[in-house]
Design a protein around this motif. Structure first.
Motif, mmCIF file in Angstrom:
data_model
loop_
_atom_site.group_PDB
_atom_site.id
_atom_site.type_symbol
_atom_site.label_atom_id
_atom_site.label_comp_id
_atom_site.label_asym_id
_atom_site.label_seq_id
_atom_site.Cartn_x
_atom_site.Cartn_y
_atom_site.Cartn_z
ATOM 1 N N LEU A 256 0.832 -1.212 0.000
ATOM 2 C CA LEU A 256 0.000 0.000 0.000
ATOM 3 C C LEU A 256 0.863 1.258 0.000
ATOM 4 O O LEU A 256 0.622 2.191 -0.778
ATOM 5 C CB LEU A 256 -0.930 -0.003 1.217
ATOM 6 C CG LEU A 256 -2.052 -1.048 1.214
ATOM 7 C CD1 LEU A 256 -2.729 -1.112 2.583
ATOM 8 C CD2 LEU A 256 -3.079 -0.734 0.133
ATOM 9 N N LEU A 257 1.883 1.273 0.867
ATOM 10 C CA LEU A 257 2.716 2.465 1.012
ATOM 11 C C LEU A 257 3.635 2.689 -0.180
ATOM 12 O O LEU A 257 3.667 3.788 -0.762
ATOM 13 C CB LEU A 257 3.571 2.352 2.281
ATOM 14 C CG LEU A 257 2.857 2.451 3.633
ATOM 15 C CD1 LEU A 257 3.770 1.960 4.740
ATOM 16 C CD2 LEU A 257 2.412 3.867 3.901
ATOM 17 N N LEU A 258 4.374 1.634 -0.544
ATOM 18 C CA LEU A 258 5.460 1.803 -1.496
ATOM 19 C C LEU A 258 5.051 1.562 -2.945
ATOM 20 O O LEU A 258 5.601 2.200 -3.852
ATOM 21 C CB LEU A 258 6.618 0.877 -1.114
ATOM 22 C CG LEU A 258 7.179 1.091 0.298
ATOM 23 C CD1 LEU A 258 8.266 0.063 0.603
ATOM 24 C CD2 LEU A 258 7.713 2.493 0.466
ATOM 25 N N TRP B 206 -1.056 5.924 0.954
ATOM 26 C CA TRP B 206 -0.106 6.101 2.054
ATOM 27 C C TRP B 206 -0.806 6.063 3.409
ATOM 28 O O TRP B 206 -0.353 5.405 4.340
ATOM 29 C CB TRP B 206 0.641 7.422 1.883
ATOM 30 C CG TRP B 206 1.824 7.544 2.787
ATOM 31 C CD1 TRP B 206 1.861 8.138 4.017
ATOM 32 C CD2 TRP B 206 3.152 7.041 2.555
ATOM 33 N NE1 TRP B 206 3.116 8.039 4.555
ATOM 34 C CE2 TRP B 206 3.925 7.367 3.683
ATOM 35 C CE3 TRP B 206 3.738 6.358 1.492
ATOM 36 C CZ2 TRP B 206 5.268 7.031 3.773
ATOM 37 C CZ3 TRP B 206 5.074 6.018 1.589
ATOM 38 C CH2 TRP B 206 5.816 6.354 2.719
ATOM 39 N N VAL B 207 -1.930 6.748 3.502
ATOM 40 C CA VAL B 207 -2.691 6.758 4.752
ATOM 41 C C VAL B 207 -3.215 5.360 5.060
ATOM 42 O O VAL B 207 -3.130 4.887 6.201
ATOM 43 C CB VAL B 207 -3.854 7.769 4.665
ATOM 44 C CG1 VAL B 207 -4.791 7.617 5.856
ATOM 45 C CG2 VAL B 207 -3.316 9.196 4.609
ATOM 46 N N SER B 208 -3.754 4.672 4.046
ATOM 47 C CA SER B 208 -4.288 3.326 4.243
ATOM 48 C C SER B 208 -3.191 2.359 4.692
ATOM 49 O O SER B 208 -3.397 1.538 5.589
ATOM 50 C CB SER B 208 -4.929 2.820 2.951
ATOM 51 O OG SER B 208 -5.993 3.661 2.554
ATOM 52 N N GLY B 209 -2.018 2.454 4.072
ATOM 53 C CA GLY B 209 -0.913 1.585 4.447
ATOM 54 C C GLY B 209 -0.420 1.832 5.855
ATOM 55 O O GLY B 209 -0.091 0.898 6.598
ATOM 56 N N THR B 210 -0.378 3.105 6.239
ATOM 57 C CA THR B 210 0.050 3.453 7.597
ATOM 58 C C THR B 210 -0.932 2.921 8.629
ATOM 59 O O THR B 210 -0.541 2.379 9.672
ATOM 60 C CB THR B 210 0.177 4.979 7.735
ATOM 61 O OG1 THR B 210 1.095 5.464 6.750
ATOM 62 C CG2 THR B 210 0.678 5.355 9.122
ATOM 63 N N LEU B 211 -2.229 3.059 8.354
ATOM 64 C CA LEU B 211 -3.250 2.569 9.280
ATOM 65 C C LEU B 211 -3.247 1.036 9.339
ATOM 66 O O LEU B 211 -3.412 0.454 10.411
ATOM 67 C CB LEU B 211 -4.631 3.070 8.858
ATOM 68 C CG LEU B 211 -4.843 4.590 8.938
ATOM 69 C CD1 LEU B 211 -6.219 4.967 8.412
ATOM 70 C CD2 LEU B 211 -4.673 5.082 10.373
ATOM 71 N N TYR B 212 -3.017 0.384 8.196
ATOM 72 C CA TYR B 212 -2.990 -1.083 8.190
ATOM 73 C C TYR B 212 -1.807 -1.614 8.987
ATOM 74 O O TYR B 212 -1.896 -2.683 9.615
ATOM 75 C CB TYR B 212 -2.916 -1.606 6.754
ATOM 76 C CG TYR B 212 -3.098 -3.095 6.668
ATOM 77 C CD1 TYR B 212 -4.374 -3.657 6.631
ATOM 78 C CD2 TYR B 212 -1.995 -3.967 6.654
ATOM 79 C CE1 TYR B 212 -4.539 -5.031 6.583
ATOM 80 C CE2 TYR B 212 -2.160 -5.337 6.602
ATOM 81 C CZ TYR B 212 -3.440 -5.869 6.565
ATOM 82 O OH TYR B 212 -3.609 -7.227 6.533
ATOM 83 N N ALA B 213 -0.701 -0.873 8.976
ATOM 84 C CA ALA B 213 0.492 -1.314 9.714
ATOM 85 C C ALA B 213 0.229 -1.405 11.215
ATOM 86 O O ALA B 213 0.972 -2.071 11.942
ATOM 87 C CB ALA B 213 1.657 -0.368 9.446
ATOM 88 N N ARG B 214 -0.844 -0.766 11.692
ATOM 89 C CA ARG B 214 -1.186 -0.844 13.111
ATOM 90 C C ARG B 214 -1.623 -2.243 13.535
ATOM 91 O O ARG B 214 -1.717 -2.544 14.724
ATOM 92 C CB ARG B 214 -2.319 0.140 13.434
ATOM 93 C CG ARG B 214 -1.947 1.605 13.315
ATOM 94 C CD ARG B 214 -3.153 2.471 13.636
ATOM 95 N NE ARG B 214 -2.846 3.888 13.540
ATOM 96 C CZ ARG B 214 -3.751 4.851 13.742
ATOM 97 N NH1 ARG B 214 -5.000 4.523 14.038
ATOM 98 N NH2 ARG B 214 -3.415 6.124 13.633
ATOM 99 N N HIS C 33 10.099 -3.208 1.886
ATOM 100 C CA HIS C 33 10.771 -2.928 0.618
ATOM 101 C C HIS C 33 10.866 -4.175 -0.272
ATOM 102 O O HIS C 33 10.744 -4.081 -1.497
ATOM 103 C CB HIS C 33 12.169 -2.353 0.866
ATOM 104 C CG HIS C 33 12.193 -0.892 1.130
ATOM 105 N ND1 HIS C 33 11.725 -0.339 2.297
ATOM 106 C CD2 HIS C 33 12.603 0.162 0.367
ATOM 107 C CE1 HIS C 33 11.862 0.979 2.253
ATOM 108 N NE2 HIS C 33 12.385 1.309 1.083
ATOM 109 N N LEU C 34 11.081 -5.338 0.350
ATOM 110 C CA LEU C 34 11.182 -6.568 -0.431
ATOM 111 C C LEU C 34 9.846 -6.898 -1.090
ATOM 112 O O LEU C 34 9.796 -7.257 -2.277
ATOM 113 C CB LEU C 34 11.626 -7.722 0.469
ATOM 114 C CG LEU C 34 11.866 -9.066 -0.230
ATOM 115 C CD1 LEU C 34 12.980 -8.941 -1.259
ATOM 116 C CD2 LEU C 34 12.206 -10.146 0.795
ATOM 117 N N ALA C 35 8.753 -6.788 -0.323
ATOM 118 C CA ALA C 35 7.417 -7.051 -0.888
ATOM 119 C C ALA C 35 7.113 -6.072 -2.015
ATOM 120 O O ALA C 35 6.585 -6.458 -3.067
ATOM 121 C CB ALA C 35 6.363 -6.952 0.212
#
Length: 324
Positions: A84-86, A177-185, A202-204
């Motif tokens: 999601l983020l990268l 970016w927001v979705s990825g940050t929230l999912y990381a929780r 980074h690998l994914a």
């Protein structure tokens, strides 16, 4: 003892200054580095190479320092958040920068704190007239900045359509970016090193971007010998400075400074990006655009108004954290 403590304090203060300088200046200039990378490297191939090299460097660092790795569950969460983020986040930025300049891109991304307020349900109960005013002001500033587009008239339909596509793609990147940050929780009891966590992300992302680049035919049409030096320099800057140096500085700052202080990079990065694009790449910046930039930053400040009293505490504040 006094001299030793003074020397330690001075070295700590210098390290703090260097860390903030890295987060402010390096992250603010990565948008311009992307523009240079796109001069000879296709979009998804550019970020695939960035993530491959960054993942290798990070994993080697973990092996050398014997840093703990995340467990299977957290690896899955980190992998999804990395996509999601990268891939979604940075990938949309790279696509968008094919149509708009780096300064415009950074200003749109400055709305991330506003989107956190909208997307995260935990924030909905905290809405106040001040925060709502900040949301309206910030998004109106982005609208103005995009319409003005470096002082150009923008009457050409092709130019207007390109600007709309670029703005839409970069705005989409903030949602990713927001979705990825929230999912990381969703991580549970993660005692792994932050470096290892980032290496997994980074690998994914590298695997996904390689697949997309292959499907789009970017690998097949890529000829390294035809890539200009400026593009290779842009890629090297993104890998070493953007994914390694600035990230390490950010992770250290998160441990020794209050979040409200660290988050000030949100205000500084767009300013750095706009002026870097103007000075280095000759991107046009008019007074009206600078006014729109001020509106965006003003909106972000209003949304984070509760954090403002902390800004006078700009000093090192070590904290004990679990697993640190």
């Amino acid at each position: 003892m006094n001299n030793a403590s003074q020397n330690t304090h001075r070295s700590g203060g210098l390290l703090l200054i260097l860390a903030f300088a890295a987060v402010y200046l390096i992250w603010g200039t990565t948008y311009l580095a992307i523009r240079y990378g796109l001069l000879g490297i296709p979009p998804f191939l550019l970020i695939a190479l960035r993530y491959i090299f960054a993942a290798i460097i990070l994993f080697v660092g973990c092996l050398v320092a014997r840093l703990p790795l995340p467990n299977r569950y957290n690896t899955r969460v980190l992998s999804i958040s990395g996509l999601l983020l990268l891939v979604g986040g940075i990938g949309s930025v790279v696509l968008g920068e094919q149509y708009i300049n780096s300064g415009n891109t950074a200003v749109i991304i400055a709305t991330s704190p506003l989107l956190f307020l909208l997307v995260d349900r935990k924030n909905w109960k905290s809405y106040t007239p001040t925060k709502l005013a900040g949301l309206l002001l910030g998004f109106f500033g982005v609208f103005l900045f995009s319409r003005l587009n470096g002082g150009e008239t923008s009457h050409d339909p092709v130019h207007r359509w390109d600007t709309l596509k670029g703005t839409g793609l970069v705005f989409l990147s903030t949602l990713f970016w927001v979705s990825g940050t929230l999912y990381a929780r969703k991580q549970k009891d993660n005692h792994a090193s932050p470096v290892a966590n980032t290496a997994v992300q980074h690998l994914a992302a590298a695997a996904a971007c390689c697949f997309i680049a292959i499907m789009k035919g970017e690998w097949q049409s890529f000829h390294p010998a035809a890539v200009p030096v400026a593009a290779w320099n842009g890629l090297a800057y993104l890998v070493v400075m953007g994914s390694i140096v600035a990230f390490m500085a950010f992770m250290w700052l998160v441990k020794v400074q209050p979040p409200a202080i660290v988050s000030t990079y949100t205000y500084v990065n767009p300013v750095v990006a706009v002026f870097a694009g103007w000075i280095i790449a000759g991107e046009q910046v008019g007074l009206a655009q600078l006014g729109a930039l001020i509106l965006v930053l003003g909106g972000v400040l209003l949304v984070q108004a509760k954090s403002l009293p902390l800004l006078h505490r700009f000093r090192r504040q070590p904290r004990c954290e679990a697993g640190s």
